[in-house]
Write an enzyme that holds these catalytic residues in place. Sequence first.
Site, short mmCIF file in Angstrom:
data_model
loop_
_atom_site.label_atom_id
_atom_site.label_comp_id
_atom_site.label_asym_id
_atom_site.label_seq_id
_atom_site.Cartn_x
_atom_site.Cartn_y
_atom_site.Cartn_z
N ASP A 132 5.35 -5.87 7.94
CA ASP A 132 6.37 -5.89 8.88
C ASP A 132 6.10 -6.93 9.78
O ASP A 132 6.97 -7.42 10.71
CB ASP A 132 6.72 -4.79 9.52
CG ASP A 132 5.56 -3.96 10.32
OD1 ASP A 132 4.39 -4.50 10.18
OD2 ASP A 132 5.74 -2.73 10.94
N GLU A 133 4.80 -7.34 9.89
CA GLU A 133 4.36 -8.29 10.97
C GLU A 133 4.95 -9.54 10.74
O GLU A 133 5.01 -10.66 11.57
CB GLU A 133 2.77 -8.58 10.94
CG GLU A 133 2.14 -7.08 11.34
CD GLU A 133 0.99 -7.29 12.11
OE1 GLU A 133 0.21 -8.49 12.29
OE2 GLU A 133 0.13 -6.18 12.23
O1 DAU Z 1 2.22 -3.78 10.89
C1 DAU Z 1 1.45 -3.66 9.77
C2 DAU Z 1 0.15 -4.54 9.83
O2 DAU Z 1 -0.58 -3.46 10.61
C3 DAU Z 1 -0.69 -4.88 8.90
O3 DAU Z 1 -0.04 -5.86 8.25
C4 DAU Z 1 -2.23 -5.18 9.10
O4 DAU Z 1 -2.86 -5.60 8.07
C5 DAU Z 1 -2.87 -4.17 9.90
O5 DAU Z 1 -4.07 -4.58 10.42
C6 DAU Z 1 -1.95 -3.57 11.17
O6 DAU Z 1 -1.99 -4.57 11.95
P1 DAU Z 1 -2.08 -4.19 13.69
O7 DAU Z 1 -2.43 -5.50 14.32
O8 DAU Z 1 -0.76 -3.68 14.19
O9 DAU Z 1 -3.24 -3.25 13.42
P2 DAU Z 1 -4.37 -2.91 14.45
O10 DAU Z 1 -5.00 -1.51 13.87
O11 DAU Z 1 -5.31 -3.94 14.51
O12 DAU Z 1 -3.97 -2.63 15.98
C7 DAU Z 1 -2.94 -1.67 16.31
C8 DAU Z 1 -2.57 -1.61 17.63
O13 DAU Z 1 -3.57 -1.13 18.51
C9 DAU Z 1 -2.20 -3.09 18.00
O14 DAU Z 1 -0.97 -3.39 18.98
C10 DAU Z 1 -3.47 -3.68 19.01
C11 DAU Z 1 -3.90 -2.08 19.44
N1 DAU Z 1 -5.36 -2.28 19.44
C12 DAU Z 1 -6.21 -2.59 18.32
C13 DAU Z 1 -7.49 -2.26 18.42
C14 DAU Z 1 -8.20 -2.59 17.08
C15 DAU Z 1 -6.20 -1.87 20.66
O15 DAU Z 1 -5.33 -1.50 21.71
N2 DAU Z 1 -7.48 -1.85 20.67
C16 DAU Z 1 -8.34 -2.03 19.54
O16 DAU Z 1 -9.58 -2.03 19.61
#
Ligand code: DAU
Length: 351
Positions: A132-133
């Site tokens: 969805d990104e």
């Molecule tokens: O939406 C689908 C996507 O979801 C996938 O295409 C990606 O492969 C997958 O990694 C994921 O991306 P996000 O960037 O949404 O996921 P992430 O788990 O890295 O982060 C989720 C949310 O949490 C995002 O708004 C950033 C925030 N976050 C993330 C981390 C790792 C924090 O606030 N603190 C953190 O330490």
Amino acid sequence: MKNILVTGGAGFIGSNFVRRSLKLKKDWRIVVLDALTYAGNLENLNGLEDEYKDRYSFNKLDIKDKEGVFKLFERENFDGVINFAAESHVDRSILGPLIFVETNVLGTVNLLEASRKYFKDGEKRFLQISTDEVYGALGEDGSFTEETKVDPSSPYSASKTSADLFVLAYTRTYGLNVVITRCCNNYGPYQFPEKLIPFMIKRALDNEPLPVYGDGRNVRDWIYVDDHNDGTILAFEKGKIGEVYNLGARCEKRNIDLVKIIIEKLKNNLKDRKDFKEPQINFVKDRPGHDFRYSIDPSKAERELGFKAKVSFEEGIEKTIKWYIENEGWWRRIISGEYLEYVKKQYEDAK
Ligand code: DAU
Ligand code: NAD
């Protein structure tokens, strides 16, 4: 028997997919191709070789390796490809974008080239696992439909969008039988502890503060990994050529609320463990280009494929948290020097 190539099958979603489809699709033989990068782990596929002797095999191979990939297609005479292989972490793409172009764009085009050569009859399907990104960020209202224009924000999402455009070009130009799925944020067992949910669980279990980016009001839309994978099977079997299908579970959460849910669930599950202390939340420097909100409208997949997410967030997050508590050895083993270095670089300001 259908012979299906699953790339990225040693990663989080791919390994859950391999396990689930071997169980549900008795007439599928799965050939896994995976380069075993930092995110790929053979342990995620433990036991499958014994359990499914004739229906499962593993090949350590890079999707960019032209000779290797073409030889595999020649030898295996695949009935279809499901491409999960990717560099998948947004924060890593901000630290170093090039490998995202190499794997997600060039690697996908290499697979498309092999499919163009070996998939002559139009029956054989190429399913691209997108995200969805690619649609970029939403404000407070509205949801992504398949008609939403692509507008990626990060090097990761730009590379996934590029790959999608190549996939669509291959159907228009060469008539390749392609389908694309775009799913929201997955959670569940075997997710690498760099992504929000397993990262926060790991930090909490290690008595480390939980770094929430910005003010924590960013919204993500969550789906349990098995639901995504059931949608993947449906799109592979029933999707129309050249179409895009959004997959999601209509489950939006603000990051800060999700982190608080994780803390509550951990407290509940670990009430007898004296060494567990309630972790502290630290608001840290925001992710550059941080998309504010994602929200998937899965109506088209529901209508045309019969897709319906079944696992409630309450059930899925409880199962996931229990899995990480019970499988501490799994995530401890992958916290290598590379992981520690990445965390140091990514969170240096958070200390
Ligand atoms: O939406 C689908 C996507 O979801 C996938 O295409 C990606 O492969 C997958 O990694 C994921 O991306 P996000 O960037 O949404 O996921 P992430 O788990 O890295 O982060 C989720 C949310 O949490 C995002 O708004 C950033 C925030 N976050 C993330 C981390 C790792 C924090 O606030 N603190 C953190 O330490
Ligand atoms: P992951 O990082 O856990 O796994 C990726 C897998 O691909 C690993 O096993 C890795 O070794 C393999 N790989 C990487 N580069 C490779 C290469 N050059 N050749 C062969 N294999 C290679 O990722 P994930 O979270 O399981 O995501 C899988 C797919 O789903 C990705 O395409 C991602 O964009 C997409 N997706 C992820 C989410 C999510 O929330 N995690 C949501 C929507 C879509």
